[in-house]
Structure formats: C-alpha cells, structure tokens
Design an enzyme around this catalytic site. Structure first.
Site, PDB file in Angstrom:
ATOM      1  N   GLU A 201      -5.959   5.629   6.285  1.00  0.00           N
ATOM      2  CA  GLU A 201      -6.293   5.201   4.931  1.00  0.00           C
ATOM      3  C   GLU A 201      -5.525   3.936   4.567  1.00  0.00           C
ATOM      4  O   GLU A 201      -4.549   3.573   5.227  1.00  0.00           O
ATOM      5  CB  GLU A 201      -5.939   6.312   3.931  1.00  0.00           C
ATOM      6  CG  GLU A 201      -6.610   7.643   4.212  1.00  0.00           C
ATOM      7  CD  GLU A 201      -5.938   8.769   3.451  1.00  0.00           C
ATOM      8  OE1 GLU A 201      -6.216   8.918   2.246  1.00  0.00           O
ATOM      9  OE2 GLU A 201      -5.129   9.499   4.060  1.00  0.00           O
TER      10      GLU A 201
ATOM     11  N   LYS B 260      -2.923   1.844   2.352  1.00  0.00           N
ATOM     12  CA  LYS B 260      -1.689   2.136   1.610  1.00  0.00           C
ATOM     13  C   LYS B 260      -1.682   1.292   0.329  1.00  0.00           C
ATOM     14  O   LYS B 260      -1.347   0.105   0.358  1.00  0.00           O
ATOM     15  CB  LYS B 260      -0.471   1.838   2.476  1.00  0.00           C
ATOM     16  CG  LYS B 260       0.842   2.304   1.880  1.00  0.00           C
ATOM     17  CD  LYS B 260       1.985   2.125   2.874  1.00  0.00           C
ATOM     18  CE  LYS B 260       3.294   2.653   2.309  1.00  0.00           C
ATOM     19  NZ  LYS B 260       3.748   1.894   1.143  1.00  0.00           N
TER      20      LYS B 260
ATOM     21  N   ASP C  84      -0.581  -0.351  -3.049  1.00  0.00           N
ATOM     22  CA  ASP C  84       0.715  -0.805  -3.534  1.00  0.00           C
ATOM     23  C   ASP C  84       0.807  -0.519  -5.029  1.00  0.00           C
ATOM     24  O   ASP C  84       0.438  -1.342  -5.868  1.00  0.00           O
ATOM     25  CB  ASP C  84       0.874  -2.310  -3.262  1.00  0.00           C
ATOM     26  CG  ASP C  84       2.329  -2.742  -3.345  1.00  0.00           C
ATOM     27  OD1 ASP C  84       3.207  -1.866  -3.422  1.00  0.00           O
ATOM     28  OD2 ASP C  84       2.587  -3.959  -3.328  1.00  0.00           O
TER      29      ASP C  84
ATOM     30  N   TYR D 146      -5.105  10.681  -2.720  1.00  0.00           N
ATOM     31  CA  TYR D 146      -5.197  10.744  -1.266  1.00  0.00           C
ATOM     32  C   TYR D 146      -4.595  12.015  -0.658  1.00  0.00           C
ATOM     33  O   TYR D 146      -4.528  12.146   0.552  1.00  0.00           O
ATOM     34  CB  TYR D 146      -4.515   9.535  -0.630  1.00  0.00           C
ATOM     35  CG  TYR D 146      -3.111   9.255  -1.138  1.00  0.00           C
ATOM     36  CD1 TYR D 146      -2.055  10.108  -0.850  1.00  0.00           C
ATOM     37  CD2 TYR D 146      -2.855   8.116  -1.894  1.00  0.00           C
ATOM     38  CE1 TYR D 146      -0.781   9.865  -1.309  1.00  0.00           C
ATOM     39  CE2 TYR D 146      -1.570   7.855  -2.367  1.00  0.00           C
ATOM     40  CZ  TYR D 146      -0.544   8.721  -2.066  1.00  0.00           C
ATOM     41  OH  TYR D 146       0.724   8.478  -2.525  1.00  0.00           O
TER      42      TYR D 146
ATOM     43  N   LYS E  75       3.216  -0.821   8.325  1.00  0.00           N
ATOM     44  CA  LYS E  75       3.481  -1.883   7.340  1.00  0.00           C
ATOM     45  C   LYS E  75       3.019  -3.218   7.899  1.00  0.00           C
ATOM     46  O   LYS E  75       3.371  -3.585   9.022  1.00  0.00           O
ATOM     47  CB  LYS E  75       4.976  -1.947   7.012  1.00  0.00           C
ATOM     48  CG  LYS E  75       5.538  -0.656   6.419  1.00  0.00           C
ATOM     49  CD  LYS E  75       4.873  -0.273   5.113  1.00  0.00           C
ATOM     50  CE  LYS E  75       5.256  -1.182   3.973  1.00  0.00           C
ATOM     51  NZ  LYS E  75       6.639  -1.001   3.487  1.00  0.00           N
TER      52      LYS E  75
ATOM     53  N   CYS F  91      27.197 -29.772 -12.714  1.00  0.00           N
ATOM     54  CA  CYS F  91      26.035 -29.018 -13.203  1.00  0.00           C
ATOM     55  C   CYS F  91      24.846 -29.954 -13.412  1.00  0.00           C
ATOM     56  O   CYS F  91      25.012 -31.031 -14.014  1.00  0.00           O
ATOM     57  CB  CYS F  91      26.393 -28.321 -14.513  1.00  0.00           C
ATOM     58  SG  CYS F  91      24.991 -27.506 -15.318  1.00  0.00           S
TER      59      CYS F  91
ATOM     60  N   CYS G  99      24.290 -29.988 -17.659  1.00  0.00           N
ATOM     61  CA  CYS G  99      25.268 -30.550 -18.601  1.00  0.00           C
ATOM     62  C   CYS G  99      26.232 -31.537 -17.960  1.00  0.00           C
ATOM     63  O   CYS G  99      26.982 -32.227 -18.669  1.00  0.00           O
ATOM     64  CB  CYS G  99      26.056 -29.434 -19.273  1.00  0.00           C
ATOM     65  SG  CYS G  99      27.197 -28.571 -18.157  1.00  0.00           S
TER      66      CYS G  99
ATOM     67  N   CYS H  24      28.751 -23.004 -13.252  1.00  0.00           N
ATOM     68  CA  CYS H  24      29.036 -24.020 -14.258  1.00  0.00           C
ATOM     69  C   CYS H  24      29.980 -23.369 -15.260  1.00  0.00           C
ATOM     70  O   CYS H  24      29.643 -22.319 -15.845  1.00  0.00           O
ATOM     71  CB  CYS H  24      27.750 -24.471 -14.962  1.00  0.00           C
ATOM     72  SG  CYS H  24      28.056 -25.530 -16.404  1.00  0.00           S
TER      73      CYS H  24
ATOM     74  N   CYS I  34      26.929 -25.262 -21.996  1.00  0.00           N
ATOM     75  CA  CYS I  34      25.826 -25.786 -21.183  1.00  0.00           C
ATOM     76  C   CYS I  34      24.499 -25.268 -21.744  1.00  0.00           C
ATOM     77  O   CYS I  34      24.322 -24.049 -21.889  1.00  0.00           O
ATOM     78  CB  CYS I  34      25.993 -25.343 -19.736  1.00  0.00           C
ATOM     79  SG  CYS I  34      24.607 -25.818 -18.681  1.00  0.00           S
TER      80      CYS I  34
END
Length: 667
Positions: free
Chosen positions: A109, A111, A113, A218, A306, A400, A403, A418, A423
C-alpha cells in the site's frame, strides 16, 4: 411520530450522499438538493431537541471548544513500522518472513504522509477518535475528526470495530490554507503533514472543519473477531462499511513484484493529490501475522519502504545571513531555482560556519541538493570537479548584516551571535516569538504582519504590541486592514494580557528557557518579582533547572533594558503571576508516579489531578527513576516493566483507599 421517523431517514440519506460525494467522488444528487435535505434535517432537529445525536450529519461543522485533549490508553498498542531503504533490505525482510511463513503473500500500500489515527465504532456508531501518541497513550480528538466529511458516523457492523489509518491534508487544501494564512500575515505551514497535525490539535473544532482534511483507513484492528482472515479481505470490508480505503494497492507474491509496484508508484508519486513518503508491505494472512508477532516496537509482519531523498544539482548563487531573536546568525544558501521532490527550491539553510567549512561549500559552486525527510532543503555537497576557478572559500563575516554590530562566537558553540540588542532583526524576531501560539498566542499577529507593522514604524519593541490600540485609525486606513480585521487583532492583543506567567516567561525569549522551564519557574516562584530577585543557587536548587539556564535567567534580569520591558508590560496590564497549586503532604509527595491500564473509579485526568494535588510528579513512562506505578484493568507493558525493574506497584482500589485516607484527614 412521522417527523421523528423523517429525522432518521434524512440522517441515513445524508450519510449515503456524503459517501457518494467524498469517497466515491460520484454524487447522485446536485449540491442544491443535498443542501435542501440538510436544511430540512436542521429544521426538524431544532423542532425535536429530544432527538439530538452527536453523530448527526448536522454536527459535522464543529463548534466544540475544548480546554485540552484527554489522554486515552490504546487497548491495543499502535506500533510504528520498521523501515527498509533499498531492494537488498527488502529481500532481507522477505527472507525473515519466509523462514516462518514460506508461502507468504503480501499486500503493498501507499504510505500516506499524515497523522496516524484510530477510530472506534460500537454497534455501528462512531464513538471515539484517538491519535497514535506514543503508541500506548494518545489523545482523544473525536470532536475534530468527526468534522471530516468522508468519515462515516454510522457503519453497518455490530459489536466493536477499531480501524486505523492516516488523517492527511490534500495538496489542494494545503495550498489554499497557506494562501489564506499569507494573506492574513500568519506563519505558513511547512508541509501538508504539519498542517494536518496542527489542524487535528485545534481546540476549536470549527477551525479544523474549515481545513479540508481527509483520511485513508488501512488497518482493521480486530478483523478476526468479525470473521475476516486476510488483510486484503479486511480492506474490502472497510470499503463495504463506507470507510475510505486507498485503491492504489497490490497483492504481491514475491519481492520482484513488490519492487515493480514500488518503482511504478515512485515514478508518479508527485502526480498524486496527496503526499506519500514511501510504501508499506504487509503479510496478507492474519493468522500468519499473529504467528510472526511483534518486537517491542514494530511488527515482524510488516515494514515500510522509504523513498530515497531525491538529489538534484543546481548553482549556489550566494550565501546570505539571517538574524534570529536571540541574535543567532544563520547562513543560508541562495540557489538557482530547481525542482526537488515536487516543489521548487531556491534556498537552503547552511546552519553555521563549521558546516560550510567542513563541506567546503563556495559561492558559485554547482551543488547537490535534496530535501531531508522530503521536507527541508539541504545542500549535500559541492561538485568539486565542476569548479572553474571562480569559486573561493567563504569567509564568515565578523559584523551583523542588519545592524553592523560585532558578531561573537561563544565557546563550545558552532553559532555566531549579534550582540546588539537593538538590532532591528532581533527586535522583529523577538516580537514574532512573543506573539506566537506557544507564547502569548496573539491570533492574526503572525510573522508577516509583525514585519509589516515594524516597517511602518508601529512596532519597534514588544511593549509596542500593547500600544497598537492607539493607532487604530491609522491601521484601518492601511491597505488590507479593514475595520473588522483591526478589531480582531486588537481584541486578541487585549485577551493575551490574561495569559499566565509561564506563557509570558516563554514569550520573553530568555535564553535556555523553553516551554517546560518556563512552566517550572512559574510554578515555583508564582510571581514575576520573585523570579527577578532569584539568585543562581536558588534557581539551580529547582528540579529541571540547570546551571547554564540559571546563569542565563540571572543575566537576563540583570539587564536594565529587560527590567524596563517587564515594568512597561506590567503598566499595560499584563498578568505577572501564576495561580498557586494546592499541594497536600501525602505518601505520594515527591514521588514520580506512572498510571497505566483502564481505570474504573477515576478518569485518567482525574487520577492525574489527584496525584498532583498530593504532591506527586506524574510521568508517562516507566524508568529506573519511577517510584510507583498505579494500574487498572488490562495493564500492559508498563506494569511488566515496573515489575522487571522492581518498582513499587499499586492497584486502583488501593490507590482509592489511600486517597480517601487523605481526604478524611482533611475533614
């Protein structure tokens, strides 16, 4: 009475029409005719409230708002599946099976998700839906699952029927939902599986009802009790009962037939209207399944293949840095757009400087890209042989990107930070975190909207969120901000003021303080002022608060700017306390207790609340740290493990006597 009889006729008819529309995709009446029958039933049910039925088609729209989901112990464990990743591992699985069952036949079958779910029917009536949870204990999500139109509320089968399957969000529903969330300035869902899980766990079932969920079933758990002898026969029976079963399956007699079907589906998986992440191979004969048995975690009669992560090549155009709420710097690859696992990918996270150096990733490289777990794009490696001299090793910046402040790499950490608290990027991320669902839960104030309001100069700090009410007229004049949506946003901000101390602590974004630590701190100190005055040694004396977390908490409250923020929030009316829990000294005080089995004198939540009021710490699993296991009927692996470890056990009747003893002492 004729009208009462008509109510039953309409309920049966509407169930049949829903099955034709949502499962068979072959409606026998028009939408208008269906609506006419529904309106007739609504009118009759209103006229005859004594005929109320929670499973009536009129009740699918939702409406129940829960405080939380009750924990439910599965009568039969919901085991996870073992995995195989290639043809050779599939052959090895087949050989293990054939060693005991030489003439085996398999059912293969898709699978799905999504979110694993168990449904219970008794004497033809739908009574409960429970999530997989940890396989032993799940959550009762009945009010949300009944909003899925393809799930029948009645089936033509006596006795108890337990079926398991996957609740999922079709790709079309996922695209529509994310479009709506983007328009509302809300955070987008990463993938359909996350969206489905988030929808099922909505406390307001009307929200779940609007999400467009569906399900495939299932596994007929107790099929043999109903005279069924094979898995394929069980699936056919589920179809007869109007439960939606995926027709894309195949009976196979050997590994080569299984592999051919895997390759066939793999080639067309991205054309399917739902996400799949593999295939499931099950022994067909139910008696053979019983003989093969299970390990502690997985059945020996089934496995999941998988799909390998799809790898493609593209050019890395640039590396850009983003700044999180704690100041953490994350490098990201800007990619020439490429299709990977069904979607277009143009960016991937590179995590930190060490990863870039170890993989020797350079700007302008041709790189191999895949989706980790079919979800998150990642750069696997550069194609060094295709370098043309234009690529140079990447030099991690020292300032950064937002900033210009200095970047600091802390000892024993791979990340750069940072350290400028002003910032702008840190400010925006801190406000997004503060308003998030797990923190102050300010509805409709998602990341896009925070960024937009910050860009307009209306949000420059967390306390500004509570001053938005002074900009109401300015907001309603903005494009996309109608009066109704502005009022909803301001009402959500006002409501958030009553969130308990633990939510505020988490929302403040104190380094090392997650949801659990925030809850522990709120429970211990009860008030913000008490926590602000705490020293490191006082904090480390608290269970679950370590030295690093304690140091971070003290440092946070030592900064004048943070103290000013808390005072500003106090002035705005935010709650600074948490309700004290009444703890009675008892024989359970200070003990870690686990509940297992079916309790008859209390619900699981009642027993847990009683134990907590008597000073116990209620855990979900048994370990060497467990002090006591309280068990009811049909206690399973937890009781066995407790006995193996020598943990003290107590049956429910003895527990009740102990509780009564303490109650009598109070009197």
């Amino acid at each position: 009475m004729e009208e009462v009889k008509r109510i039953e006729e309409l309920r049966t008819l509407l169930e049949k029409l829903s099955y034709e529309y949502y499962v068979l995709d072959h409606p026998s009446v028009s939408d208008q005719e269906y609506d006419r029958y529904m309106q007739e039933l609504i009118a009759l049910e209103q006229k005859h409230p004594e005929c109320y039925d929670a499973n009536s088609p009129t009740q699918r729209v939702g409406g129940a708002v829960l405080e939380g989901f009750e924990k439910v112990e599965h009568r039969r464990m919901m085991l996870s599946l073992g995995n195989v990743f290639n043809y050779e591992e599939l052959v090895a699985f087949d050989e293990r099976v054939r060693a005991l069952e030489p003439d085996v036949r398999y059912v293969v079958e898709l699978k799905i998700d999504g979110l694993a779910m168990s449904l219970i029917y008794r004497d033809g009536r739908f009574v409960q839906a429970v999530t997989r949870g940890d396989g032993t204990i799940g959550e009762d999500v009945t009010s949300n699952i009944k909003t899925i139109p393809s799930i029948p509320m009645r089936i033509d089968e006596p006795g108890e029927v337990e079926v398991r399957g996957e609740v999922y969000m079709p790709k079309a529903s996922f695209r529509r939902l994310n479009s709506e969330r983007e328009a509302n300035g809300e955070e987008l869902f990463a993938n359909p599986r996350n969206a489905a899980a988030g929808s099922v766990r909505q406390l307001d079932s009307t929200v779940c009802a609007k999400r467009g969920l569906d399900a495939f079933w299932y596994y007929f758990v107790n099929a043999q009790e109903h005279g069924i002898h094979s898995h394929e026969e069980a699936l056919e029976e589920l179809s007869r009962l109007h439960l939606r079963v995926n027709p894309l399956r195949r009976c196979c007699n050997n590994v080569d037939e299984i592999w051919a079907f895997i390759e066939e589906i793999s080639a067309r998986r991205h054309e399917l209207p739902y996400e799949i992440d593999g295939m499931v191979i099950k022994v067909d004969d139910l008696n053979a399944q019983t003989r093969l048995g299970t390990t502690v975690k997985v059945p020996r009669w089934a496995t999941a293949y998988k799909f390998p992560a799809e790898e493609v090549t593209t050019r890395l155009l640039d590396i850009v840095l983003t700044v999180g709420r704690t100041g953490r710097i994350t490098p990201n690859a800007v990619l020439e757009p490429v299709r990977v696992a069904g979607t277009t990918v143009s960016a991937a996270q590179l995590h930190n400087e060490d990863m870039i150096r170890e993989k020797d990733i350079r700007i302008h490289d041709i790189v191999v890209v895949r989706k980790a777990g079919d979800i998150i794009p990642e750069v696997v490696r550069p194609d060094i042989e295709r370098r043309d001299g234009s690529q140079q090793p990447y030099q991690f910046p020292t300032t950064c990107p937002v900033c210009g402040g200095h970047l600091l790499r802390l000892p024993q950490e791979a990340a750069h930070y940072c350290i400028n608290q002003d910032c702008p990027a840190r400010v925006v991320e801190s406000m997004i975190h503060f308003a998030s669902r797990d923190a102050m839960d300010i509805d409709t104030l998602g990341d896009k909207r925070v960024e937009q309001l910050h860009g307009w100069g209306l949000l420059d700090s967390i306390e500004d969120i509570y001053r938005l009410k002074t900009h109401r007229e300015e907001l309603t004049a903005k494009e996309g901000y109608q009066e109704k949506s502005v009022l909803k946003l301001l009402a959500a901000i006002e409501d958030s003021k009553q969130r308990p101390l633990e939510d505020l602590l988490f929302g403040l974004g104190i380094r090392q303080v997650g949801k659990k630590a925030a809850r522990v701190l709120a429970k211990h100190f009860l008030h913000m002022d008490a926590l602000m005055a705490a020293e490191e040694d006082e904090l480390t004396a608290i269970r679950d608060i370590g030295a690093i977390t304690a140091k971070s908490i003290v440092a946070f409250f030592a900064e004048e700017k943070n103290r000013q923020l808390i005072e500003a929030l106090r002035q705005e009316g935010l709650r600074m306390d948490s309700e004290a829990e009444t703890i009675q000294q008892s024989s359970f005080t200070g003990k870690t207790v686990v509940l297992t089995g079916t309790l008859s004198l209390y619900t699981r939540n009642e027993a847990k609340a009683i134990l907590q009021s008597l000073g116990a710490n209620v855990a979900g699993s048994v370990s060497k740290k467990t002090d006591l296991v309280i068990y009811g009927e049909n206690a399973g692996s937890k009781l066995t493990k407790a006995q193996e470890l020598g943990v003290e056990t107590m049956d429910e009747e003895a527990f009740a006597r102990e509780v009564n003893t303490h109650e009598n002492q109070d009197d």
